[in-house]
Write an enzyme that holds these catalytic residues in place. Structure first.
Site, PDB file in Angstrom:
ATOM      1  N   ARG A  71      72.052  35.824  39.593  1.00  0.00           N
ATOM      2  CA  ARG A  71      71.817  36.176  40.989  1.00  0.00           C
ATOM      3  C   ARG A  71      70.538  36.979  41.149  1.00  0.00           C
ATOM      4  O   ARG A  71      69.807  36.807  42.105  1.00  0.00           O
ATOM      5  CB  ARG A  71      73.011  37.001  41.486  1.00  0.00           C
ATOM      6  CG  ARG A  71      72.777  37.688  42.801  1.00  0.00           C
ATOM      7  CD  ARG A  71      74.089  38.060  43.428  1.00  0.00           C
ATOM      8  NE  ARG A  71      74.936  36.901  43.516  1.00  0.00           N
ATOM      9  CZ  ARG A  71      76.268  36.912  43.369  1.00  0.00           C
ATOM     10  NH1 ARG A  71      76.893  38.050  43.160  1.00  0.00           N
ATOM     11  NH2 ARG A  71      76.950  35.806  43.438  1.00  0.00           N
ATOM     12  N   TYR A  72      70.309  37.894  40.237  1.00  0.00           N
ATOM     13  CA  TYR A  72      69.146  38.777  40.336  1.00  0.00           C
ATOM     14  C   TYR A  72      68.047  38.247  39.411  1.00  0.00           C
ATOM     15  O   TYR A  72      68.326  37.497  38.477  1.00  0.00           O
ATOM     16  CB  TYR A  72      69.545  40.186  39.903  1.00  0.00           C
ATOM     17  CG  TYR A  72      70.617  40.813  40.756  1.00  0.00           C
ATOM     18  CD1 TYR A  72      70.330  41.307  42.023  1.00  0.00           C
ATOM     19  CD2 TYR A  72      71.928  40.931  40.296  1.00  0.00           C
ATOM     20  CE1 TYR A  72      71.312  41.895  42.804  1.00  0.00           C
ATOM     21  CE2 TYR A  72      72.917  41.523  41.070  1.00  0.00           C
ATOM     22  CZ  TYR A  72      72.603  42.005  42.324  1.00  0.00           C
ATOM     23  OH  TYR A  72      73.575  42.580  43.090  1.00  0.00           O
TER      24      TYR A  72
ATOM     25  N   ARG B  12      68.559  39.593  35.326  1.00  0.00           N
ATOM     26  CA  ARG B  12      69.816  39.837  34.611  1.00  0.00           C
ATOM     27  C   ARG B  12      70.882  38.840  35.040  1.00  0.00           C
ATOM     28  O   ARG B  12      70.841  38.310  36.146  1.00  0.00           O
ATOM     29  CB  ARG B  12      70.299  41.271  34.840  1.00  0.00           C
ATOM     30  CG  ARG B  12      70.474  41.664  36.296  1.00  0.00           C
ATOM     31  CD  ARG B  12      70.301  43.180  36.420  1.00  0.00           C
ATOM     32  NE  ARG B  12      70.597  43.707  37.737  1.00  0.00           N
ATOM     33  CZ  ARG B  12      69.741  43.648  38.766  1.00  0.00           C
ATOM     34  NH1 ARG B  12      68.590  43.041  38.655  1.00  0.00           N
ATOM     35  NH2 ARG B  12      70.080  44.182  39.928  1.00  0.00           N
TER      36      ARG B  12
ATOM     37  N   CYS C 154      93.025  38.995  30.610  1.00  0.00           N
ATOM     38  CA  CYS C 154      93.142  40.430  30.836  1.00  0.00           C
ATOM     39  C   CYS C 154      94.525  40.852  30.359  1.00  0.00           C
ATOM     40  O   CYS C 154      95.467  40.070  30.405  1.00  0.00           O
ATOM     41  CB  CYS C 154      93.011  40.773  32.316  1.00  0.00           C
ATOM     42  SG  CYS C 154      91.304  40.767  32.888  1.00  0.00           S
TER      43      CYS C 154
ATOM     44  N   CYS D 223      94.980  43.349  37.541  1.00  0.00           N
ATOM     45  CA  CYS D 223      94.792  44.299  38.641  1.00  0.00           C
ATOM     46  C   CYS D 223      95.108  43.571  39.952  1.00  0.00           C
ATOM     47  O   CYS D 223      94.583  42.483  40.190  1.00  0.00           O
ATOM     48  CB  CYS D 223      93.359  44.806  38.684  1.00  0.00           C
ATOM     49  SG  CYS D 223      92.818  45.568  37.149  1.00  0.00           S
TER      50      CYS D 223
ATOM     51  N   CYS E 151      92.040  42.539  41.979  1.00  0.00           N
ATOM     52  CA  CYS E 151      90.986  41.802  41.262  1.00  0.00           C
ATOM     53  C   CYS E 151      90.145  40.960  42.233  1.00  0.00           C
ATOM     54  O   CYS E 151      90.675  40.206  43.032  1.00  0.00           O
ATOM     55  CB  CYS E 151      91.600  40.884  40.212  1.00  0.00           C
ATOM     56  SG  CYS E 151      90.347  40.008  39.244  1.00  0.00           S
TER      57      CYS E 151
ATOM     58  N   ARG F 283      88.311  38.602  41.279  1.00  0.00           N
ATOM     59  CA  ARG F 283      88.381  37.221  40.778  1.00  0.00           C
ATOM     60  C   ARG F 283      89.828  36.744  40.722  1.00  0.00           C
ATOM     61  O   ARG F 283      90.231  36.040  39.808  1.00  0.00           O
ATOM     62  CB  ARG F 283      87.715  37.127  39.411  1.00  0.00           C
ATOM     63  CG  ARG F 283      86.276  37.567  39.488  1.00  0.00           C
ATOM     64  CD  ARG F 283      85.457  37.342  38.248  1.00  0.00           C
ATOM     65  NE  ARG F 283      84.170  37.966  38.479  1.00  0.00           N
ATOM     66  CZ  ARG F 283      83.677  38.970  37.754  1.00  0.00           C
ATOM     67  NH1 ARG F 283      84.338  39.430  36.718  1.00  0.00           N
ATOM     68  NH2 ARG F 283      82.508  39.508  38.059  1.00  0.00           N
TER      69      ARG F 283
ATOM     70  N   ASP G 128      86.214  43.878  48.034  1.00  0.00           N
ATOM     71  CA  ASP G 128      85.677  42.563  48.408  1.00  0.00           C
ATOM     72  C   ASP G 128      86.597  41.804  49.364  1.00  0.00           C
ATOM     73  O   ASP G 128      87.749  42.174  49.566  1.00  0.00           O
ATOM     74  CB  ASP G 128      85.466  41.710  47.151  1.00  0.00           C
ATOM     75  CG  ASP G 128      84.267  42.170  46.350  1.00  0.00           C
ATOM     76  OD1 ASP G 128      83.313  42.681  46.958  1.00  0.00           O
ATOM     77  OD2 ASP G 128      84.292  42.024  45.108  1.00  0.00           O
TER      78      ASP G 128
ATOM     79  N   ASP H 127      79.340  44.522  48.034  1.00  0.00           N
ATOM     80  CA  ASP H 127      78.850  43.291  47.417  1.00  0.00           C
ATOM     81  C   ASP H 127      78.822  42.248  48.529  1.00  0.00           C
ATOM     82  O   ASP H 127      79.867  41.902  49.090  1.00  0.00           O
ATOM     83  CB  ASP H 127      79.758  42.870  46.254  1.00  0.00           C
ATOM     84  CG  ASP H 127      78.957  42.284  45.100  1.00  0.00           C
ATOM     85  OD1 ASP H 127      77.899  41.675  45.368  1.00  0.00           O
ATOM     86  OD2 ASP H 127      79.380  42.414  43.941  1.00  0.00           O
TER      87      ASP H 127
ATOM     88  N   LYS I 102      74.775  43.310  45.473  1.00  0.00           N
ATOM     89  CA  LYS I 102      75.265  44.632  45.855  1.00  0.00           C
ATOM     90  C   LYS I 102      74.288  45.325  46.799  1.00  0.00           C
ATOM     91  O   LYS I 102      73.092  45.383  46.515  1.00  0.00           O
ATOM     92  CB  LYS I 102      75.442  45.479  44.608  1.00  0.00           C
ATOM     93  CG  LYS I 102      76.469  44.904  43.654  1.00  0.00           C
ATOM     94  CD  LYS I 102      76.513  45.722  42.372  1.00  0.00           C
ATOM     95  CE  LYS I 102      77.364  45.056  41.336  1.00  0.00           C
ATOM     96  NZ  LYS I 102      76.739  43.844  40.767  1.00  0.00           N
TER      97      LYS I 102
HETATM   98  C1  LIG Z   1      76.829  43.406  39.591  1.00  0.00           C
HETATM   99  C2  LIG Z   1      76.132  42.251  39.108  1.00  0.00           C
HETATM  100  C3  LIG Z   1      75.067  42.358  38.203  1.00  0.00           C
HETATM  101  C4  LIG Z   1      74.581  43.690  37.682  1.00  0.00           C
HETATM  102  O1  LIG Z   1      74.063  44.455  38.732  1.00  0.00           O
HETATM  103  P1  LIG Z   1      73.502  45.917  38.456  1.00  0.00           P
HETATM  104  O2  LIG Z   1      73.240  46.461  39.820  1.00  0.00           O
HETATM  105  O3  LIG Z   1      72.261  45.742  37.634  1.00  0.00           O
HETATM  106  O4  LIG Z   1      74.554  46.674  37.711  1.00  0.00           O
HETATM  107  C5  LIG Z   1      74.425  41.201  37.803  1.00  0.00           C
HETATM  108  N1  LIG Z   1      74.827  39.997  38.260  1.00  0.00           N
HETATM  109  C6  LIG Z   1      75.833  39.855  39.144  1.00  0.00           C
HETATM  110  C7  LIG Z   1      76.183  38.499  39.621  1.00  0.00           C
HETATM  111  C8  LIG Z   1      76.519  40.975  39.591  1.00  0.00           C
HETATM  112  O5  LIG Z   1      77.549  40.830  40.444  1.00  0.00           O
END
Ligand SMILES: *Cc1c(COP(=O)(O)O)cnc(C)c1O
Length: 439
Positions: A122-123, A126, A135, A139, A142, A144, A303, A340, A347
């Site tokens: 997404r980002y 990362r 699990c 939870c 959850c 998911r 969520d 989110d 986020k």
């Molecule tokens: C939360 C999340 C991350 C990590 O986000 P950070 O703000 O760097 O902790 C990476 N990918 C996805 C899809 C996420 O939901």
């Protein structure tokens, strides 16, 4: 020699009269004796539900299965279980069957944003990598929930290898977050394999693991696990405590093992109605976390996943909690409150306002006590008008250490080199008129 608490002893005996403390403290024994049905739950805790309630509970766990470790079960206060924060996180509520208008199966579009099955990119730099669907405790909150107990979505070795391959072929990925399910429910050898493959990729700078085992299965943090993990630095570990009552002698011991081994520890809480939607509870929680060397990282707004409507609070509750923490307590004990974004926007941090007003040379601010103050800005500031020519810049960054990235989103508007003057959503009526489209 560790001893049973009274309630642990009772539960252990009811599971089997021969249970020893060494069994109880064995994570595989805990996993094998997870509570999966209402009868066992009643028997072990010595409580009973009425016929009608049982029926709706049965219906609820047909849709969203039940699983509680004996350890986590032992934290429930039986004298007032209906108000108990552990009970509410672990035991189904018929309210889970109420599907509200806003509910979605995959509100964060984790599956939609997946270039490889189980991997969400997404980002820019990362990825979120689902390496386990298992699990020890399900939870109730959850995000998911759609996948809980679904044996069809358990990632096999081939799927994980495909995710690793995507990461290997995508140099922009410098941070890999292993999630699930709970990655610590994999056995040491399998986790070792995944971590070894990832650390061997040159552009992967850091690894992270998100796990709830210190909360629901603290005995999973064994010396062997820690020894294996230590081979794969830098590794950051995030856990998921929601209530100060979850911080017990056993969870403290698990956290101490991880912290002593040198892993930076963080915590991600979810704001849950009836569990922790109270500034005093959250302050107690963050104090206990930092006392155990865990940095509160995020506080999540609940969520829009299906079956969670009874857990949601207004956003104002989260703001009230953050307001009660910032300035009032240790700066690094304050988590970032985030929503989110439904639809996969990621986020979004939300904060109370501290900037009250602004003039060309002054910013008017308020502090946590309500003091209103003015910060005088500098009379002159040699603004750096960036033309992206780093070689001739007076700031002495060695650019080979900092690969260039194109500005994204709002940073485009702030960048003097980028020519973007507005970010405009697609498909507005106004743009339709401009392009000569009718209706
Ligand atoms: C939360 C999340 C991350 C990590 O986000 P950070 O703000 O760097 O902790 C990476 N990918 C996805 C899809 C996420 O939901």
């Amino acid at each position: 020699m560790p001893k049973f608490t009274e309630i642990q002893q009772q539960i252990a005996e009811r599971i089997s009269p021969d249970t020893l403390i060494s069994h109880w403290r064995d994570w595989r024994w805990q996993a094998r004796h997870r509570i999966r049905d209402i009868d066992t739950f009643e028997k072990l805790l010595g409580i009973q539900f009425g016929d009608e309630e049982r029926q709706t509970l049965e219906k609820t766990i047909e849709k969203f299965p039940l699983s509680i470790t004996p350890y986590y079960l032992s934290l429930i206060d039986r004298s007032d279980f209906r108000n108990d924060p552990v009970y509410k996180q672990a035991f189904p509520s018929p309210a889970e069957l109420n599907v509200s208008r806003a509910d979605m199966a995959d509100p964060l579009h984790e599956d939609a944003d997946a270039p490889a099955p189980g991997l969400t990119h997404r980002y820019p730099d990362r990825v979120l990598f689902h390496v386990s669907n298992v699990c020890s405790m399900y939870c109730r909150h959850c995000t998911r929930k759609r996948k809980v107990g679904d044996v069809d979505s358990i990632p096999d070795r081939e799927q994980i290898a495909a995710g690793i391959e995507y990461i290997r072929n995508t140099p922009a990925v410098r941070d890999v977050l292993l999630s699930g399910g709970d990655p610590f429910l994999l056995d040491d050898a399998q986790l070792d394999w995944i971590l070894s493959e990832l650390t061997a990729i040159e552009h992967v700078e850091i690894l992270r693991i998100g796990t709830r085992t210190p909360v629901v299965l603290p005995y999973r943090i064994t010396d062997d696990l820690v020894t294996m993990l230590k081979k794969h630095q830098p590794l950051w570990i995030n856990t998921h405590f929601n209530h100060p009552r979850e911080i017990t002698a056993a969870s403290r011991a698990a956290l101490a093992k991880l912290a002593d081994a040198g892993f930076p520890l963080g915590n991600q809480s979810v704001l849950l109605a009836g569990v922790n939607d109270c500034p005093r509870i959250m302050k107690r929680l963050v104090h206990k976390l930092v006392a155990n060397r865990v940095r509160p990282y995020y506080l999540y707004q609940c969520d829009l996943s299906e079956g969670l409507s009874h857990f949601r609070t207004p956003v104002g509750k989260g703001l009230e909690i953050v307001e009660s923490l910032i300035g009032h307590t240790t700066g690094f004990a304050v988590p970032t409150y985030v929503i989110d974004a439904p639809g996969g926007g990621g986020k979004i941090p939300v904060m109370p306002n501290y900037v009250l007003s602004w003039a060309t040379d002054r910013v008017v601010l308020r502090n946590y006590e309500g003091v209103i103050t003015a910060y005088q800005e500098p009379d002159s500031y040699p603004a750096i008008d960036c033309d992206r020519n780093c070689a001739e810049c007076t700031l002495t960054l060695k650019t080979e250490d900092a690969p260039e990235q194109d500005p994204v989103g709002i940073t485009k508007l702030l960048d003097s080199y980028d020519e973007t003057i507005a970010l405009v959503p697609e498909g507005t009526e106004r743009l339709g008129r401009r392009n000569g489209e009718s209706d």
